[in-house]
Write a protein that holds these residues in place. Sequence first.
Motif, PDB file in Angstrom:
ATOM      1  N   GLY A  56       0.779  -1.219   0.000  1.00  0.00           N
ATOM      2  CA  GLY A  56       0.000   0.000   0.000  1.00  0.00           C
ATOM      3  C   GLY A  56       0.816   1.277   0.000  1.00  0.00           C
ATOM      4  N   SER A  57       2.084   1.168   0.329  1.00  0.00           N
ATOM      5  CA  SER A  57       2.954   2.354   0.363  1.00  0.00           C
ATOM      6  C   SER A  57       4.165   2.112  -0.510  1.00  0.00           C
ATOM      7  CB  SER A  57       3.403   2.641   1.802  1.00  0.00           C
ATOM      8  OG  SER A  57       2.303   2.926   2.626  1.00  0.00           O
ATOM      9  N   THR A  58       4.504   3.115  -1.308  1.00  0.00           N
ATOM     10  CA  THR A  58       5.677   3.035  -2.172  1.00  0.00           C
ATOM     11  C   THR A  58       6.465   4.331  -2.078  1.00  0.00           C
ATOM     12  OG1 THR A  58       4.425   3.845  -4.083  1.00  0.00           O
ATOM     13  CG2 THR A  58       4.598   1.454  -3.819  1.00  0.00           C
ATOM     14  N   TYR A  59       7.714   4.237  -2.470  1.00  0.00           N
ATOM     15  CA  TYR A  59       8.614   5.404  -2.394  1.00  0.00           C
ATOM     16  C   TYR A  59       9.658   5.258  -3.487  1.00  0.00           C
ATOM     17  CZ  TYR A  59      11.895   8.776  -0.383  1.00  0.00           C
ATOM     18  OH  TYR A  59      12.735   9.835  -0.170  1.00  0.00           O
ATOM     19  N   TYR A  60       9.998   6.389  -4.140  1.00  0.00           N
ATOM     20  CA  TYR A  60      10.913   6.348  -5.273  1.00  0.00           C
ATOM     21  C   TYR A  60      12.021   7.377  -5.143  1.00  0.00           C
ATOM     22  CZ  TYR A  60       7.118   3.735  -7.441  1.00  0.00           C
ATOM     23  OH  TYR A  60       6.146   2.803  -7.725  1.00  0.00           O
ATOM     24  N   ALA A  61      13.157   7.036  -5.716  1.00  0.00           N
ATOM     25  CA  ALA A  61      14.207   8.032  -5.889  1.00  0.00           C
ATOM     26  C   ALA A  61      13.717   9.068  -6.897  1.00  0.00           C
ATOM     27  CB  ALA A  61      15.485   7.368  -6.388  1.00  0.00           C
ATOM     28  N   ASP A  62      14.144  10.298  -6.715  1.00  0.00           N
ATOM     29  CA  ASP A  62      13.720  11.364  -7.616  1.00  0.00           C
ATOM     30  C   ASP A  62      14.090  11.059  -9.062  1.00  0.00           C
ATOM     31  OD1 ASP A  62      14.367  14.122  -5.312  1.00  0.00           O
ATOM     32  OD2 ASP A  62      12.640  12.791  -5.539  1.00  0.00           O
ATOM     33  N   SER A  63      15.191  10.381  -9.270  1.00  0.00           N
ATOM     34  CA  SER A  63      15.688  10.116 -10.621  1.00  0.00           C
ATOM     35  C   SER A  63      14.795   9.166 -11.415  1.00  0.00           C
ATOM     36  CB  SER A  63      17.110   9.552 -10.558  1.00  0.00           C
ATOM     37  OG  SER A  63      17.126   8.355  -9.801  1.00  0.00           O
ATOM     38  N   VAL A  64      13.937   8.405 -10.729  1.00  0.00           N
ATOM     39  CA  VAL A  64      13.089   7.434 -11.434  1.00  0.00           C
ATOM     40  C   VAL A  64      11.604   7.718 -11.256  1.00  0.00           C
ATOM     41  CG1 VAL A  64      14.875   5.688 -11.127  1.00  0.00           C
ATOM     42  CG2 VAL A  64      12.907   5.730  -9.561  1.00  0.00           C
ATOM     43  N   LYS A  65      11.279   8.689 -10.438  1.00  0.00           N
ATOM     44  CA  LYS A  65       9.872   8.983 -10.153  1.00  0.00           C
ATOM     45  C   LYS A  65       9.143   9.336 -11.441  1.00  0.00           C
ATOM     46  CE  LYS A  65       9.649  10.996  -6.285  1.00  0.00           C
ATOM     47  NZ  LYS A  65       9.732  12.007  -5.215  1.00  0.00           N
ATOM     48  N   GLY A  66       7.978   8.728 -11.625  1.00  0.00           N
ATOM     49  CA  GLY A  66       7.191   8.963 -12.831  1.00  0.00           C
ATOM     50  C   GLY A  66       7.542   8.053 -13.978  1.00  0.00           C
ATOM     51  N   ARG A  67       8.664   7.335 -13.880  1.00  0.00           N
ATOM     52  CA  ARG A  67       9.076   6.413 -14.959  1.00  0.00           C
ATOM     53  C   ARG A  67       9.052   4.960 -14.490  1.00  0.00           C
ATOM     54  NH1 ARG A  67      14.119   6.539 -16.814  1.00  0.00           N
ATOM     55  NH2 ARG A  67      15.039   7.324 -14.869  1.00  0.00           N
ATOM     56  N   PHE A  68       9.400   4.722 -13.230  1.00  0.00           N
ATOM     57  CA  PHE A  68       9.457   3.369 -12.685  1.00  0.00           C
ATOM     58  C   PHE A  68       8.288   3.148 -11.738  1.00  0.00           C
ATOM     59  CE2 PHE A  68      14.378   2.641 -12.878  1.00  0.00           C
ATOM     60  CZ  PHE A  68      14.364   3.026 -14.218  1.00  0.00           C
ATOM     61  N   THR A  69       7.839   1.891 -11.678  1.00  0.00           N
ATOM     62  CA  THR A  69       6.768   1.518 -10.751  1.00  0.00           C
ATOM     63  C   THR A  69       7.140   0.228 -10.045  1.00  0.00           C
ATOM     64  OG1 THR A  69       5.088   2.530 -12.173  1.00  0.00           O
ATOM     65  CG2 THR A  69       4.328   0.976 -10.491  1.00  0.00           C
ATOM     66  N   ILE A  70       7.119   0.270  -8.719  1.00  0.00           N
ATOM     67  CA  ILE A  70       7.353  -0.928  -7.933  1.00  0.00           C
ATOM     68  C   ILE A  70       6.001  -1.495  -7.514  1.00  0.00           C
ATOM     69  CG2 ILE A  70       7.579   0.358  -5.754  1.00  0.00           C
ATOM     70  CD1 ILE A  70       9.674  -1.727  -4.887  1.00  0.00           C
ATOM     71  N   SER A  71       5.893  -2.819  -7.541  1.00  0.00           N
ATOM     72  CA  SER A  71       4.668  -3.474  -7.117  1.00  0.00           C
ATOM     73  C   SER A  71       5.028  -4.844  -6.569  1.00  0.00           C
ATOM     74  CB  SER A  71       3.683  -3.610  -8.284  1.00  0.00           C
ATOM     75  OG  SER A  71       4.236  -4.409  -9.321  1.00  0.00           O
ATOM     76  N   ARG A  72       4.064  -5.474  -5.933  1.00  0.00           N
ATOM     77  CA  ARG A  72       4.319  -6.803  -5.392  1.00  0.00           C
ATOM     78  C   ARG A  72       3.049  -7.639  -5.463  1.00  0.00           C
ATOM     79  NH1 ARG A  72       6.456  -6.106   0.410  1.00  0.00           N
ATOM     80  NH2 ARG A  72       6.271  -8.404   0.487  1.00  0.00           N
ATOM     81  N   ASP A  73       3.270  -8.941  -5.536  1.00  0.00           N
ATOM     82  CA  ASP A  73       2.177  -9.909  -5.503  1.00  0.00           C
ATOM     83  C   ASP A  73       2.525 -10.888  -4.392  1.00  0.00           C
ATOM     84  OD1 ASP A  73       0.392 -11.999  -5.853  1.00  0.00           O
ATOM     85  OD2 ASP A  73       0.390 -11.833  -8.027  1.00  0.00           O
ATOM     86  N   ASN A  74       1.926 -10.698  -3.238  1.00  0.00           N
ATOM     87  CA  ASN A  74       2.275 -11.544  -2.093  1.00  0.00           C
ATOM     88  C   ASN A  74       1.852 -13.000  -2.292  1.00  0.00           C
ATOM     89  OD1 ASN A  74       3.532  -9.446  -0.790  1.00  0.00           O
ATOM     90  ND2 ASN A  74       1.803  -8.990   0.571  1.00  0.00           N
ATOM     91  N   ALA A  75       0.855 -13.230  -3.113  1.00  0.00           N
ATOM     92  CA  ALA A  75       0.445 -14.609  -3.391  1.00  0.00           C
ATOM     93  C   ALA A  75       1.486 -15.346  -4.221  1.00  0.00           C
ATOM     94  CB  ALA A  75      -0.895 -14.607  -4.110  1.00  0.00           C
ATOM     95  N   LYS A  76       2.269 -14.590  -4.994  1.00  0.00           N
ATOM     96  CA  LYS A  76       3.316 -15.191  -5.830  1.00  0.00           C
ATOM     97  C   LYS A  76       4.707 -14.971  -5.263  1.00  0.00           C
ATOM     98  CE  LYS A  76       0.730 -14.783 -10.171  1.00  0.00           C
ATOM     99  NZ  LYS A  76       0.727 -14.255 -11.553  1.00  0.00           N
ATOM    100  N   ASN A  77       4.788 -14.365  -4.072  1.00  0.00           N
ATOM    101  CA  ASN A  77       6.097 -14.115  -3.443  1.00  0.00           C
ATOM    102  C   ASN A  77       7.036 -13.348  -4.378  1.00  0.00           C
ATOM    103  OD1 ASN A  77       5.107 -15.602  -1.325  1.00  0.00           O
ATOM    104  ND2 ASN A  77       6.810 -17.018  -1.198  1.00  0.00           N
TER     105      ASN A  77
END
Length: 127
Positions: A56-77
């Motif tokens: 539910g919470s994400t954080y990015y370096a300024d150099s990648v903000k708006g271009r990179f997206t982090i996500s996770r699927d806990n069911a798939k580890n």
Amino acid sequence: QVQLVVSGGGLVQAGGSLRLSCAASGRTFSTYAMGWFRQAPGKEREFVAAISRSGGSTYYADSVKGRFTISRDNAKNTVYLQMNSLKPEDTAVYYCAARLTSYSGSYYSQRWEYNYWGQGTQVTVSS
């Protein structure tokens, strides 16, 4: 303890996209906050993105903000890093990291805060 296996790196032209994956062993993946770091030749390993246990919470370096997206699927580890609009300066070895935490909403951006590291994958962006 958790083991992390990173995949998805490669060679791409500037402006292109790649998606990195980091698969974790064990049954307790949802108790780990996750992060992505990168290290370019001759440079220190730097923070890229982080995500809380719940996702539910994400954080990015300024150099990648708006271009990179982090996500996770806990069911798939698995945690992902979707990288769009890649630039030559994004060229680096990318690592995922895990930190055991009791706080579902916390994320971490410092190398020393992480307990476990994956093996890294090379991302090369050509101009």
